[in-house]
Design a protein around this motif. Structure first.
Motif, PDB file in Angstrom:
ATOM      1  N   GLN A  13       0.917  -1.569   0.023  1.00 34.55           N
ATOM      2  CA  GLN A  13       0.377   0.274  -0.228  1.00 34.55           C
ATOM      3  C   GLN A  13       0.615   1.630   0.166  1.00 34.55           C
ATOM      4  OE1 GLN A  13      -3.516   0.537  -0.107  1.00 34.55           O
ATOM      5  NE2 GLN A  13      -2.680   2.845  -1.213  1.00 34.55           N
ATOM      6  N   GLN A  14       2.179   1.388   0.504  1.00 33.92           N
ATOM      7  CA  GLN A  14       2.591   2.151   0.280  1.00 33.92           C
ATOM      8  C   GLN A  14       3.292   2.556  -0.828  1.00 33.92           C
ATOM      9  OE1 GLN A  14       5.203   1.092   3.354  1.00 33.92           O
ATOM     10  NE2 GLN A  14       4.377   2.024   5.337  1.00 33.92           N
ATOM     11  N   TYR A  15       3.618   1.402  -1.033  1.00 29.19           N
ATOM     12  CA  TYR A  15       3.926   1.888  -3.047  1.00 29.19           C
ATOM     13  C   TYR A  15       3.825   2.207  -3.343  1.00 29.19           C
ATOM     14  CZ  TYR A  15       8.984   0.292  -1.805  1.00 29.19           C
ATOM     15  OH  TYR A  15      10.515   0.088  -1.807  1.00 29.19           O
ATOM     16  N   ILE A  16       2.397   1.831  -3.188  1.00 28.14           N
ATOM     17  CA  ILE A  16       1.275   2.350  -4.519  1.00 28.14           C
ATOM     18  C   ILE A  16       0.257   3.645  -3.788  1.00 28.14           C
ATOM     19  CG2 ILE A  16      -1.131   2.016  -4.739  1.00 28.14           C
ATOM     20  CD1 ILE A  16      -1.122  -1.050  -4.723  1.00 28.14           C
ATOM     21  N   ASP A  17       0.510   3.763  -2.798  1.00 29.91           N
ATOM     22  CA  ASP A  17       0.912   5.247  -2.722  1.00 29.91           C
ATOM     23  C   ASP A  17       1.622   6.268  -3.004  1.00 29.91           C
ATOM     24  OD1 ASP A  17      -1.373   4.969  -0.818  1.00 29.91           O
ATOM     25  OD2 ASP A  17      -0.994   4.914   0.924  1.00 29.91           O
ATOM     26  N   LEU A  41      10.429   5.479 -11.040  1.00 30.49           N
ATOM     27  CA  LEU A  41       8.800   5.255 -11.755  1.00 30.49           C
ATOM     28  C   LEU A  41       8.805   3.466 -11.569  1.00 30.49           C
ATOM     29  CD1 LEU A  41       5.747   5.519 -10.981  1.00 30.49           C
ATOM     30  CD2 LEU A  41       5.778   6.772 -13.382  1.00 30.49           C
ATOM     31  N   ASN A  42      10.267   3.453 -12.286  1.00 23.26           N
ATOM     32  CA  ASN A  42      10.374   2.159 -12.911  1.00 23.26           C
ATOM     33  C   ASN A  42      10.862   1.364 -11.729  1.00 23.26           C
ATOM     34  OD1 ASN A  42      10.089   2.342 -16.138  1.00 23.26           O
ATOM     35  ND2 ASN A  42      12.264   3.333 -15.980  1.00 23.26           N
ATOM     36  N   GLU A  43      11.527   1.816 -10.721  1.00 26.62           N
ATOM     37  CA  GLU A  43      11.869   0.835  -9.344  1.00 26.62           C
ATOM     38  C   GLU A  43      10.373   0.813  -9.297  1.00 26.62           C
ATOM     39  OE1 GLU A  43      15.213   2.981  -7.261  1.00 26.62           O
ATOM     40  OE2 GLU A  43      16.684   2.394  -9.487  1.00 26.62           O
ATOM     41  N   ILE A  44      10.154   1.550  -8.479  1.00 24.02           N
ATOM     42  CA  ILE A  44       8.405   1.777  -7.628  1.00 24.02           C
ATOM     43  C   ILE A  44       7.460   0.208  -8.509  1.00 24.02           C
ATOM     44  CG2 ILE A  44       6.299   2.942  -7.044  1.00 24.02           C
ATOM     45  CD1 ILE A  44       8.854   5.018  -6.153  1.00 24.02           C
ATOM     46  N   SER A  45       7.199   1.012  -9.822  1.00 26.44           N
ATOM     47  CA  SER A  45       6.538  -0.383 -10.208  1.00 26.44           C
ATOM     48  C   SER A  45       6.737  -1.745 -10.087  1.00 26.44           C
ATOM     49  CB  SER A  45       6.533  -0.530 -11.527  1.00 26.44           C
ATOM     50  OG  SER A  45       5.684   1.718 -11.610  1.00 26.44           O
ATOM     51  N   GLU A  46       8.886  -1.970 -10.511  1.00 29.25           N
ATOM     52  CA  GLU A  46       9.014  -3.350 -10.167  1.00 29.25           C
ATOM     53  C   GLU A  46       8.681  -3.798  -8.975  1.00 29.25           C
ATOM     54  OE1 GLU A  46      12.656  -3.875 -11.557  1.00 29.25           O
ATOM     55  OE2 GLU A  46      12.386  -2.347 -12.934  1.00 29.25           O
ATOM     56  N   MET A  47       8.803  -3.003  -7.771  1.00 31.41           N
ATOM     57  CA  MET A  47       8.608  -3.299  -6.203  1.00 31.41           C
ATOM     58  C   MET A  47       7.456  -3.765  -6.296  1.00 31.41           C
ATOM     59  SD  MET A  47      10.421  -4.442  -3.443  1.00 31.41           S
ATOM     60  CE  MET A  47      11.839  -3.642  -2.820  1.00 31.41           C
ATOM     61  N   ILE A  48       6.197  -3.319  -7.112  1.00 28.07           N
ATOM     62  CA  ILE A  48       4.887  -3.154  -6.834  1.00 28.07           C
ATOM     63  C   ILE A  48       4.480  -5.003  -7.329  1.00 28.07           C
ATOM     64  CG2 ILE A  48       2.615  -2.647  -7.404  1.00 28.07           C
ATOM     65  CD1 ILE A  48       3.736   0.819  -6.866  1.00 28.07           C
ATOM     66  N   ARG A  49       5.112  -5.291  -8.380  1.00 32.48           N
ATOM     67  CA  ARG A  49       4.650  -5.861  -9.205  1.00 32.48           C
ATOM     68  C   ARG A  49       5.325  -7.120  -8.489  1.00 32.48           C
ATOM     69  NH1 ARG A  49       5.640  -3.342 -13.239  1.00 32.48           N
ATOM     70  NH2 ARG A  49       6.996  -3.808 -13.792  1.00 32.48           N
ATOM     71  N   TYR A  50       6.791  -7.190  -7.411  1.00 28.79           N
ATOM     72  CA  TYR A  50       7.666  -7.840  -6.491  1.00 28.79           C
ATOM     73  C   TYR A  50       6.378  -8.224  -5.364  1.00 28.79           C
ATOM     74  CZ  TYR A  50       9.799  -9.966  -2.794  1.00 28.79           C
ATOM     75  OH  TYR A  50      10.794 -10.620  -2.645  1.00 28.79           O
ATOM     76  N   LEU A  51       5.815  -7.343  -4.774  1.00 25.27           N
ATOM     77  CA  LEU A  51       5.106  -7.184  -3.570  1.00 25.27           C
ATOM     78  C   LEU A  51       3.498  -8.099  -3.720  1.00 25.27           C
ATOM     79  CD1 LEU A  51       5.796  -4.012  -1.649  1.00 25.27           C
ATOM     80  CD2 LEU A  51       6.626  -6.440  -1.144  1.00 25.27           C
ATOM     81  N   GLU A  52       3.117  -7.654  -5.127  1.00 25.30           N
ATOM     82  CA  GLU A  52       2.316  -8.316  -5.246  1.00 25.30           C
ATOM     83  C   GLU A  52       2.388  -9.800  -5.474  1.00 25.30           C
ATOM     84  OE1 GLU A  52      -0.354  -5.369  -8.073  1.00 25.30           O
ATOM     85  OE2 GLU A  52       0.989  -6.178  -8.688  1.00 25.30           O
ATOM     86  N   LYS A  53       3.363 -10.573  -5.917  1.00 23.74           N
ATOM     87  CA  LYS A  53       3.111 -11.524  -5.785  1.00 23.74           C
ATOM     88  C   LYS A  53       4.080 -12.235  -4.461  1.00 23.74           C
ATOM     89  CE  LYS A  53       4.937 -11.985 -10.505  1.00 23.74           C
ATOM     90  NZ  LYS A  53       6.812 -12.168 -11.307  1.00 23.74           N
ATOM     91  N   GLU A  54       4.500 -11.550  -3.692  1.00 26.52           N
ATOM     92  CA  GLU A  54       5.077 -12.629  -2.505  1.00 26.52           C
ATOM     93  C   GLU A  54       3.943 -12.381  -1.431  1.00 26.52           C
ATOM     94  OE1 GLU A  54       7.647 -12.741  -0.942  1.00 26.52           O
ATOM     95  OE2 GLU A  54       7.849 -14.023  -3.512  1.00 26.52           O
TER      96      GLU A  54
END
Length: 78
Positions: A13-17, A41-54
């Motif tokens: 949620q923090q990364y999405i915000d 923005l690219n790093e944040i988008s990658e982390m969002i995808r990673y966290l969604e999988k986790e």
């Protein structure tokens, strides 16, 4: 619900915000000759995808649907 799942959801949620703030124009600004760039923005988008999988994997694990779950065994005499 496990503590790890709660932590992962909170981080997601923090990364999405953060992504929303960057998209709204808060990524960089200038004060006089100085320029400040906050995040990539690219790093944040990658982390969002990673966290969604986790989060998905942890939720499956707590629900008993982990990746090592045995569905059924058929004994065979070969």
């Amino acid at each position: 619900m496990s503590a790890r799942l709660e932590i992962l959801r909170s981080r997601l949620q923090q990364y999405i915000d953060c992504e929303a703030a960057i998209l709204a124009g808060a990524q960089e600004y200038m004060i006089g000759p100085r320029q400040l760039k906050r995040a990539n923005l690219n790093e944040i988008s990658e982390m969002i995808r990673y966290l969604e999988k986790e989060v998905e994997a942890e939720a499956a694990k707590t629900a008993g649907r982990g990746r090592n779950r045995v569905v059924g065994i058929i004994p065979r005499d070969l």
